[in-house]
Design an enzyme around this catalytic site. Structure first.
Site, PDB file in Angstrom:
ATOM      1  N   GLU A   1       0.859  -1.173   0.000  1.00  0.00           N
ATOM      2  CA  GLU A   1       0.000   0.000   0.000  1.00  0.00           C
ATOM      3  C   GLU A   1       0.897   1.225   0.000  1.00  0.00           C
ATOM      4  OE1 GLU A   1      -4.043  -0.022   1.898  1.00  0.00           O
ATOM      5  OE2 GLU A   1      -2.896   1.200   3.320  1.00  0.00           O
TER       6      GLU A   1
ATOM      7  N   TYR B   1       7.438   0.281  -8.664  1.00  0.00           N
ATOM      8  CA  TYR B   1       6.531  -0.838  -8.455  1.00  0.00           C
ATOM      9  C   TYR B   1       5.876  -1.257  -9.772  1.00  0.00           C
ATOM     10  CZ  TYR B   1       7.023   0.579  -3.552  1.00  0.00           C
ATOM     11  OH  TYR B   1       7.520   0.923  -2.322  1.00  0.00           O
TER      12      TYR B   1
END
Length: 146
Positions: free
Chosen positions: A101, A112
């Site tokens: 998160e 990411y």
């Protein structure tokens, strides 16, 4: 802890304190990895650590709890190497997926995405800034075809 102190912007409250880190590591399902300034794995015996990750595994899923590269070592590919090591080790440990998160507009989002993470959820207005405005948290996952 030295990397944590300089890597996370204080205004978002994302950094953990020493007690939170030690408590998590004592639970037994958390692990960490360190990287040295030269990109080699750091076993805590070097004079300086450039970055780290900390994660928690439950059954066949692993969550990337913390990921940071000290500002003076950014833009050298160390984050790419460290994230790759984390992903490879999660896969080798039999995980079916990893998730994380992050704060919307976190610069690490590009890293990411480059490793295959995709958005799966949103926590509206999760983070608070010093001026009182709110920023969404984005949940992301990477699944493995084991």
């Amino acid at each position: 802890m030295a990397v944590m102190e300089v890597a996370f912007p204080a205004e978002f409250g994302e950094a953990w304190n020493r007690r939170q880190v030690s408590d998590a590591l004592l639970m037994g399902n958390c692990r960490y990895g360190l990287i040295g300034p030269d990109g080699t794995e750091d076993y805590g015996d070097t004079t300086e650590t450039a970055g780290f990750f900390m994660s928690r595994a439950v059954l066949d899923e692993e969550e990337l709890l913390l990921f940071a590269i000290a500002p003076q070592y950014r833009r050298r590919g160390l984050g790419n190497v460290l994230l790759g090591r984390f992903i490879d080790s999660a896969r080798a440990n039999g995980m079916s997926r990893v998730f994380l998160e992050m704060r919307r507009n976190n610069p690490a989002g590009f890293l990411y995405a480059a490793h295959g993470f995709r958005e799966i959820g949103l926590r509206p207005a999760y983070y608070r800034t010093p001026d009182g405005s709110r920023i969404d948290a984005i949940s992301q996952e990477l699944t493995f075809d084991n």
